[in-house]
Write an enzyme that holds these catalytic residues in place. Structure first.
Site, PDB file in Angstrom:
ATOM      1  N   ASP A 221       3.505   1.261  12.997  1.00 42.96           N
ATOM      2  CA  ASP A 221       2.727   0.010  13.028  1.00 42.96           C
ATOM      3  C   ASP A 221       3.350  -1.114  13.844  1.00 42.96           C
ATOM      4  OD1 ASP A 221       0.793   1.186  11.417  1.00 42.96           O
ATOM      5  OD2 ASP A 221       1.632   0.385   9.576  1.00 42.96           O
TER       6      ASP A 221
ATOM      7  N   ASP B  45       0.806  -1.218   0.000  1.00 41.62           N
ATOM      8  CA  ASP B  45       0.000   0.000   0.000  1.00 41.62           C
ATOM      9  C   ASP B  45       0.841   1.271   0.000  1.00 41.62           C
ATOM     10  OD1 ASP B  45       0.827  -0.432   2.606  1.00 41.62           O
ATOM     11  OD2 ASP B  45      -1.178  -0.374   3.477  1.00 41.62           O
TER      12      ASP B  45
END
Length: 877
Positions: free
Chosen positions: A473, A62
């Site tokens: 993350d 992404d």
């Protein structure tokens, strides 16, 4: 991963810099670029196998580009490292397509955001050499590789009979687009009736969740065409809960909504089995990849128009949507799907061998919460995938996955399957064992070479681990080796994202990090160079990590968290006091010599504290950047020596230097724009540490190095190695001249070495016979059927320092070591010997060194009864 040696470009600056005269020229060096291995770390929403050539596959990420599978090395090769600073949005890949007619051709639809976060419009990249080189066609709209709905697809497809014809489904209401010249030019298919209408959150004023997710997939029915002629039947999925699937039977001239289709759901995927005449569809009530509470699987008979609900569970029993969807091309009646949004206790994978009439699951409950798996998982190659967790059943670690929207069976090998998760690519090579009564198939990471972390900060201490990272993350790692995957991310606490970290310059074992966490402290401390951590306390109002600085001696810390003003503390953050004289949100750093001096910057003003961060005074320096896109650092070993980089195109932008603790700054006239600054070991014969920056110098964007305090600069990357946006952090290595660590936004940590340097750590040589007493703590930190992970802490309880160590023990239960980190190991029978690596050879009295390993066991997994060093016994702690 790609290992390419490149020539640097020497940029002789037209104007004199700090030296006051023209810069001197020096011979260009040669650099080798690699990734500091993490393996994975981000969401992989798409995997595409070639239908024409065995072992040819691609993966899209992404934010981190696209990759090609290399079967000989079982690694992924990055394909978009050429994307530069101005086009950084093209590192997000909205879709990827392999040409079924000519396997050398591959296409990528690129663009990260459709709202104003993105720098420009999207593009379609085309390659005739499998992604080694690319040509580009700009589009008149944006694409959203990191937008909601990015796991649906593929939006980009090549006609399997006439490979000059491609289709692209666009977001944001831009409809369906087509190329008839192999991707060179594109035009909208005006006959296509529906650009979609689904948005995740209409009230989102940022434009992120309120964007129309658009046309989301294109699938050809290859049974309706002949070589050289456009395929007649084309199916298209649209983000519209009432009108999700359309078909053309005349090669795209006209289109119709397929009658009888289910409503109330979005069709995430449409996969066609031309042999049996079935179009399979995976439905969810939302676009994903995070949300989804209900879902269905359907089968559409292309010849009769019959729709059949083939969902493996009743609608009332779903708490997830379906997305991952694949057909076994060797056995087309075999179809698989994922419950992509089943977060707890785990994702689920379903398999049918009778075209969806009956299904089996990857795992089942026997009697709740007991769980039986059809698979085994071995994450020893990426041990951090356990997250250091010890969950209660039915949850397990490592998880089977989450955000599992990419799922593909190799069209040439029914035993090979790969699937993407939010952190890695998993795969198996004995998938058909699933179908055996009582059989299990083996899952392991298949992600080496694919590095997809967003890097927020980097630190290279003068001793201990060569690198510490702050990542989005997955928190970050203590990198004891650049070529091995770290054993575990930072834990206790596990930040979702680490926003800032620092170490005490004169005491590098003292480390602090700040980050984001839904529940718990936003700051943590380590006293062993980042190997182990403990949480601090938060001042009132803290909502995010912000920036943090450690005093030079490790006795004081200054923290500028989100949601609260700047604070300071002595000790390890058990209580914080508000700092005065500095605004909330300021970036903070420490002087690397004076333990009482800290610095801050906010909105064009530099701030200085001489009392450990209690009070700050605004510097009289003027002409600094007015915005907040600024990063600055103080030079190790030189009190008051500060470098500041940053700015914006509509104001001051560049690199500034102060030698009086920020009272005055001098702007380097030859640096057009700079965004980061870092320091490394001085060049041979140089008196000043090496400078590194991500900057524009001489009209060229790149990664630059100066060995003469900024008087001249050398570009050390080239146009094939740009990695998009590199503005978060940079640092040199204080122990290895020429080594530079570069933060990327989705391509992980890239590091470069001069070709003439072997990258060795010039630490003390080992002495295999240390004297003095020792103590060992052996802890099994994780265990699963047939495998385990252990940590070993070795303490020097004697009176003299060790300059090298070697620890022995014997396994009595049939265990053996698979992989060890922070130490080298050998085995003789049942005896294991662990020896120091270069950087941790010295262990002072009362100090400790830690290492860990993963292993296998088949009998019992008891702890070793005794440990020894050079023939002497160590006390078991």
């Amino acid at each position: 991963m790609r290992r390419t040696r490149i020539l640097t470009v020497l940029l002789a600056l037209a104007a004199g810099l700090l030296a006051g005269g023209p810069p001197t020229a020096r011979a260009a060096d040669s650099y080798t670029w690699k990734n500091a291995r993490i393996d994975g770390g981000g969401f992989v929403p798409g995997i595409v196998f070639s239908r024409t050539e065995k072992d040819l596959a691609y993966a899209r990420t992404d934010i981190g580009g696209a990759y090609r599978w290399q079967e000989s090395s079982r690694t992924w090769t990055p394909l978009l490292d050429h994307v530069g600073w101005d086009d950084w949005g093209h590192t997000g890949v909205a879709s990827i397509a392999s040409d079924s007619v000519d396997p050398d051709r591959v296409y990528a639809a690129v663009g990260t955001y459709t709202n104003d976060w993105g720098p420009g419009n999207g593009a379609v990249l085309r390659s005739a050499d499998r992604g080694a080189t690319w040509a580009k066609t700009d589009l008149p709209f944006k694409l959203g590789g990191n937008m909601p709905g990015r796991g649906m697809g593929e939006r980009l497809a090549v006609d399997p009979h006439d490979n000059d014809v491609l289709y692209l489904g666009a977001p944001s209401g831009h409809g369906l687009w087509r190329s008839t010249d192999a991707g060179v030019t594109w035009s909208e298919v005006t006959a296509f009736p529906n650009p979609g209408d689904y948005v995740q959150d209409p009230g989102d004023t940022s434009g992120y969740a309120s964007d129309n997710q658009g046309v989301v997939w294109v699938t050809f029915d290859e049974s309706t065409g002949t070589a050289g002629a456009a395929t007649k039947s084309v199916y298209v999925g649209v983000a519209d809960k009432e009108n999700a699937v359309y078909r053309s039977t005349d090669a795209g001239a006209t289109w119709e909504r397929i009658a009888g289709q289910p409503t109330g759901y979005l069709a995430h995927k449409g996969v066609l089995d031309a042999e049996n005449g079935y179009l399979y569809l995976a439905y969810s009530d939302t676009g994903g990849p995070y949300d989804g509470g209900k879902g269905r699987l359907y089968r559409y008979a292309t010849a009769t128009g019959t729709w059949t609900d083939i969902s493996p569970v009743a609608e009332a029993d779903t708490y997830f949507g379906f997305s991952g969807l694949t057909v076994d091309r060797q056995n087309p009646g075999t179809v698989m799907a994922t419950a992509y949004s089943s977060w707890w206790p785990d994702t689920q994978i379903f398999r049918s061998t009778d075209s969806g009439a009956t299904w089996t699951q990857a795992w089942n409950h026997t009697s709740y919460p007991t769980r039986e798996n059809r698979y085994t998982m071995d994450v020893s190659s990426s041990p951090w995938l356990t997250w250091g967790a010890n969950p209660a059943p039915p949850e397990q670690t490592p998880k089977l996955g989450w955000m599992t929207e990419a799922l593909e069976i190799d069209p040439f090998d029914p035993d090979r399957m790969m699937y993407g998760t939010g952190a890695t690519i998993y795969g198996t090579e004995n998938l058909t064992n699933w179908d055996d009564e009582g059989g299990t198939f083996a899952i392991e990471p298949m992600v080496r070479g694919l590095e997809e972390t967003a890097v927020n900060d980097l630190a290279a201490p003068p001793s201990g681990a060569p690198l510490l990272s702050a990542l989005g993350d997955i928190g970050g790692f203590r990198h004891t080796s650049l070529t091995e995957v770290p054993s575990m991310m930072y834990t206790s606490p596990n930040f979702t994202s680490t926003t800032s970290l620092d170490f005490a310059e004169a005491n590098p074992d003292t480390v602090v990090r700040a980050g984001n966490l839904d529940s718990g402290p936003h700051i943590a401390f380590s006293t062993d160079n980042g190997a182990n951590w403990f949480g601090g306390s938060d001042p009132s109002g803290v909502s995010g990590g912000g920036t943090v600085a450690a005093g030079a001696d490790g006795g004081r810390f200054v923290w500028s968290p989100e949601g609260a003003g700047v604070h300071h503390t002595t000790g390890f953050g058990t209580s914080w006091q508000a700092s005065s004289g500095i605004p909330a949100g300021a970036v903070v750093e420490s002087d690397r010599v004076d333990p009482h001096t800290f610095y801050g910057f906010k909105s064009g003003t530099f701030y200085v504290s001489k009392d450990g961060g209690a009070t700050f005074t605004a510097s009289p320096a003027t002409g600094l950047p007015s915005g907040d896109g600024v990063r600055f650092k103080a030079l190790p070993g030189a009190e008051g020596d500060v470098w500041l980089a940053g700015g914006a195109a509509d104001g001051p932008y560049g690199l500034w230097h102060s030698t009086d603790g920020g009272t005055t700054f001098t702007k380097l006239s030859g640096v057009d724009a700079a965004d980061t600054i870092g320091f490394g070991k001085a060049a041979p014969g140089a008196s000043y540490q090496t400078l590194y920056t991500s900057a524009e110098i001489g009209g060229v964007r790149g990664i630059f190095r100066s060995t003469d305090a900024g008087a001249s600069w050398t570009r050390v990357n080239d146009d094939a190695h740009q990695w998009g946006w590199t503005g978060a952090a940079i640092t040199g290595d204080p122990r290895v001249y020429g080594r530079v660590y570069v933060a990327t936004n989705g391509r992980g940590i890239v590091y470069g070495d001069t070709a003439g340097d072997g990258g060795t750590d010039p630490g003390p040589g080992p002495d295999p016979t240390p004297t003095g007493a020792c103590e060992v703590e052996y802890t099994i930190t994780n265990q699963w059927p047939g495998g385990f992970q252990a940590d070993v802490r070795l303490t020097n309880t004697g009176t003299a320092a060790w300059n090298g160590w070697s620890l022995d023990w014997t396994f009595e239960g049939g265990q053996h070591v698979s992989r060890m980190w922070n130490a080298e190991h050998t085995r003789s029978g049942t005896t294991v010997t662990a020896e120091n690596v270069g950087w941790n050879a010295r262990v002072d009295p009362d100090a400790s060194v830690s290492f860990g390993f993963t292993g296998e066991w088949s009998g019992t997994n008891g702890e070793p009864a005794a440990f020894g060093m050079a023939g002497r016994s160590c006390t078991a702690g």
